[in-house]
Design a protein around this motif. Structure first.
Motif, mmCIF file in Angstrom:
data_model
loop_
_atom_site.group_PDB
_atom_site.id
_atom_site.type_symbol
_atom_site.label_atom_id
_atom_site.label_comp_id
_atom_site.label_asym_id
_atom_site.label_seq_id
_atom_site.Cartn_x
_atom_site.Cartn_y
_atom_site.Cartn_z
ATOM 1 N N UNK A 74 -31.585 43.784 -23.660
ATOM 2 C CA UNK A 74 -31.048 43.459 -24.984
ATOM 3 C C UNK A 74 -29.525 43.423 -24.982
ATOM 4 N N UNK A 75 -28.901 43.986 -23.972
ATOM 5 C CA UNK A 75 -27.450 43.879 -23.812
ATOM 6 C C UNK A 75 -26.661 44.405 -25.014
ATOM 7 N N UNK A 76 -27.080 45.567 -25.494
ATOM 8 C CA UNK A 76 -26.308 46.194 -26.563
ATOM 9 C C UNK A 76 -24.932 46.619 -26.054
ATOM 10 N N UNK A 91 -24.713 49.042 -23.048
ATOM 11 C CA UNK A 91 -25.779 49.971 -23.398
ATOM 12 C C UNK A 91 -27.106 49.295 -23.059
ATOM 13 N N UNK A 92 -27.467 49.159 -21.775
ATOM 14 C CA UNK A 92 -28.644 48.375 -21.382
ATOM 15 C C UNK A 92 -29.936 48.929 -21.965
ATOM 16 N N UNK A 93 -30.807 48.032 -22.395
ATOM 17 C CA UNK A 93 -32.105 48.404 -22.940
ATOM 18 C C UNK A 93 -33.118 47.326 -22.588
ATOM 19 N N UNK A 99 -40.658 47.569 -21.603
ATOM 20 C CA UNK A 99 -39.341 48.030 -22.032
ATOM 21 C C UNK A 99 -38.427 48.369 -20.878
ATOM 22 N N UNK A 100 -37.769 49.501 -20.975
ATOM 23 C CA UNK A 100 -36.801 49.888 -19.944
ATOM 24 C C UNK A 100 -37.473 50.299 -18.647
ATOM 25 N N UNK A 101 -38.791 50.557 -18.676
ATOM 26 C CA UNK A 101 -39.476 50.892 -17.421
ATOM 27 C C UNK A 101 -39.587 49.678 -16.500
ATOM 28 N N UNK A 102 -39.294 48.477 -17.014
ATOM 29 C CA UNK A 102 -39.357 47.280 -16.177
ATOM 30 C C UNK A 102 -37.993 46.918 -15.579
ATOM 31 N N UNK A 103 -36.917 47.603 -16.002
ATOM 32 C CA UNK A 103 -35.597 47.241 -15.477
ATOM 33 C C UNK A 103 -34.830 48.434 -14.910
ATOM 34 N N UNK A 104 -35.415 49.628 -14.954
ATOM 35 C CA UNK A 104 -34.642 50.795 -14.538
ATOM 36 C C UNK A 104 -34.573 50.919 -13.016
ATOM 37 N N UNK A 105 -33.975 52.005 -12.549
ATOM 38 C CA UNK A 105 -33.727 52.187 -11.118
ATOM 39 C C UNK A 105 -34.868 52.915 -10.413
#
Length: 623
Positions: A74-76, A91-93, A99-105
């Motif tokens: 979402x690029x907040x 503020x990446x989301x 959700x964020x489980x698809x883009x986290x580390x």
């Protein structure tokens, strides 16, 4: 898989027992678990796309192509931050199912036991480490490593500390950069020992971490493919993507607000879906959208809503407050020696080199590095002025005029800060220098980062327009509490101390960042302000505490003053924990709706249960 998703005709104007707003990390878990009961109908609304069979999501090194990419993020941005010299920060989301489980580390950690016990002591009966750990293990399918592994960077674990039958695979990384073991031994010289497991509630020390990666398919395990996709064939579950939630439609009944529907946009048109029993807001793995949706719905601080023309349905001033956020300091960028076989991310960008390495090592697939070198350090070990810092913060607290809720949470934070067994900052050893590339990326370089475990600074996330498409104002108030910067400065000093300790010292050519001109506390502090960013580990914006202490939800996840609105995501955590929170979100979601709990019937009506304690309350009320 695409054909298993709902169309707008399946949702718009229809009524479901439960409507889940948000198909992120927690929302996918909640919808999948609720729909296990065939007598319950569930609608899940996700604002982003599905990302089925997307290699940037399924590939476990794909996060470098998803974070800040508007297809997935979402690029907040935050509001301008005084702690960052007046600049906003990203503020990446996560955007899409999972959700964020698809883009986290892909970092899988569990909190320190004293932290979860502190959550219970803030007025949340039934919350403690033992209960939390039970649900955390329910999530996990631990994949044991090769017992013949010869890597010096050891895969250490205890079988009874992990789950073995859950939907999310977790595993140790196969490949190592070659400097990790030397880093651990240098840490041990400085009082930070290697521990035998980090998933049993005692995380102080250093270890090789696990990741949510399936070691067979070499793919990311996340909430959409672990929980939701296997449930898509259920006729009682409808999942609609590209469904941007505007607000909850509410009425009042017996002095309580009742959610009757969810208003959302799909295909450029505004629709409603109706809720027979409950609306569950799970739009905040990282605590942003859940308070925003409630405020747009008229649930929040009257002083914020009325000037924006939002009709107040429930004056609940704590919505969007008590925000706590980890920030990551890009601590040291270190150039390493070239004659010891060290491999770092930048070197693997050379495809010819990467293929030669694969062949030399006899690997079936490419050599891949993971983010798995973690250390959690109490200030009593990592700072030469630990007692001074504790006493300084204790004196400030004694003089301060705090609200009851902030006073209670600060008391718990001070207890944790003074406890030499509880870590206060993290050191993250990373075989990369992301996001600041080195001048010679084909040479081995590592980055060593740090995070303050439980920031004392409190921020806010609030609606700033009645337009639901307008971003909320995200104001974490970074470093407005001096102790957060004090700990970060001392973490930088400790990192340097370890890098100058053998056997790691012999692997170092030079420290490129911060560099030889940054030495005093003032110089380090200036460097931190310039080289720190959000970790997207935000908590607290919908805090679970007693209402008279500033709580928004009760221990059963129900929003105070409402009959049938729950929040199930990271935003409810009233006090931050030291770890990267992905696994915590899963455990919270499992606690929000455990498949092991039996529904209670009364006069033909099906009643929902949340925590075991909540289920007991419902049984007493209705049987």
């Amino acid at each position: 898989m695409e054909q298993k998703l709902a169309g707008i005709a399946d949702i718009s104007g229809k009524e479901f027992d439960f409507v889940v707003a948000g198909g992120g990390t927690a929302g996918c878990v909640v919808a999948a678990r609720l729909s296990e009961n065939p007598n319950i109908s569930v609608a899940l609304l996700e604002a982003g796309p599905a990302h089925f069979d997307d290699p940037l999501v399924s590939g476990y090194v794909g996060w470098t192509g998803t974070v800040t990419n508007p297809e997935y993020d979402w690029n907040y941005l935050t509001t301008p931050q005084r702690g960052f010299k007046g600049e906003p920060t990203i503020f990446p989301r996560g955007r899409g199912l999972g959700g964020s489980s698809q883009i986290n580390w892909l970092i899988w950690q569990l909190p320190q036991r004293e932290e979860m016990d502190a959550v219970g002591k803030l007025g949340n009966e039934g919350w403690n480490w033992e209960t939390f750990h039970k649900y955390a293990k329910k999530v996990q399918r631990f994949c044991p490593p090769d017992p013949n592994e010869r890597n010096e960077f050891k895969n250490l674990y205890k079988s009874d500390a992990v789950g073995h039958d859950g939907p999310i695979s977790i595993s140790f990384g196969r490949d190592s950069c070659g400097a990790d073991a030397a880093w651990q031994r240098a840490l041990a010289v400085n009082g930070v020992d290697t521990i035998s497991t980090a998933l049993d509630g005692d995380i102080a020390g250093t270890w090789k971490g696990v990741a949510n990666v399936d070691p067979v398919s070499r793919s990311r395990a996340y909430s959409a493919n672990g929980y939701l996709y296997p449930a898509l064939d259920r006729p009682n579950l409808k999942v609609l993507v590209d469904a941007y939630v505007y607000k909850l439609i509410t009425s009042e009944h017996a002095d309580e607000v009742v959610a009757t529907a969810v208003e959302f946009e799909h295909g450029g048109q505004v629709h409603k879906v109706f809720a027979r029993k409950e609306v569950i807001v799970s739009a905040g793995h990282v605590a942003v959208k859940s308070p925003h949706i409630l405020e747009l719905s008229g649930v929040g601080d009257r002083k914020i809503l009325e000037p924006l023309g939002i009709p107040v349905q429930l004056d609940l001033p704590s919505v969007g407050t008590n925000v706590q956020e980890h920030v990551t300091m890009i601590g040291s960028r270190i150039k390493m020696v070239e004659d010891r076989g060290l491999i770092t991310f930048g070197m693997l960008d050379d495809r010819e080199f990467a293929e030669k390495l694969r062949v030399t090592l006899g690997l079936k697939d490419s050599f891949n590095l993971a983010q798995d070198g973690f250390s959690f350090v109490p200030i009593q070990i990592g700072s030469e002025r630990a007692e001074q810092l504790v006493q300084k913060q204790r004196a400030k607290f004694a003089k301060g005029d705090y609200s009851p809720g902030l006073k209670a949470s600060y008391e718990k934070q001070l207890e944790l800060l003074a406890n030499p067994k509880v870590p206060d900052f993290e050191i993250f050893f990373f075989p990369s220098t992301f996001p600041i590339p080195p001048p010679e990326p084909s040479k081995p370089h590592v980055g060593i980062y740090s995070l303050v475990s439980r920031p004392f600074t409190r921020g806010t996330i609030h609606v700033q327009s009645a337009d639901p498409k307008a971003w909320p104002a995200i104001d974490p108030h970074y470093f407005e509490e001096d102790i957060d910067m004090d700990i970060m400065v001392d973490a930088m000093k400790f990192i340097r101390k370890v890098t100058r300790t053998e056997p790691f010292k012999s692997l170092v050519v030079e420290e490129q960042l911060p560099g030889p001109n940054v030495n005093t506390d003032e110089e380090i502090s200036a460097y931190v302000r310039k080289n720190t960013c959000s970790s997207f580990h935000t908590t607290g914006s919908m805090s679970m505490m007693p209402r008279d202490k500033g709580g928004v939800v009760d221990p059963r996840f129900r929003v105070y003053g409402t009959k049938n609105i729950r929040v199930v995501d990271l935003s409810i955590l009233p006090i931050h924990t030291a770890v990267h929170p992905q696994a915590t979100v899963y455990a919270i979601a499992e606690m929000g709706k455990s498949s092991n709990l039996r529904p209670v019937r009364n006069s033909g009506r099906l009643l929902s249960c949340a925590l075991p304690t909540a289920c007991d309350v419902i049984k007493r009320d209705y049987q």
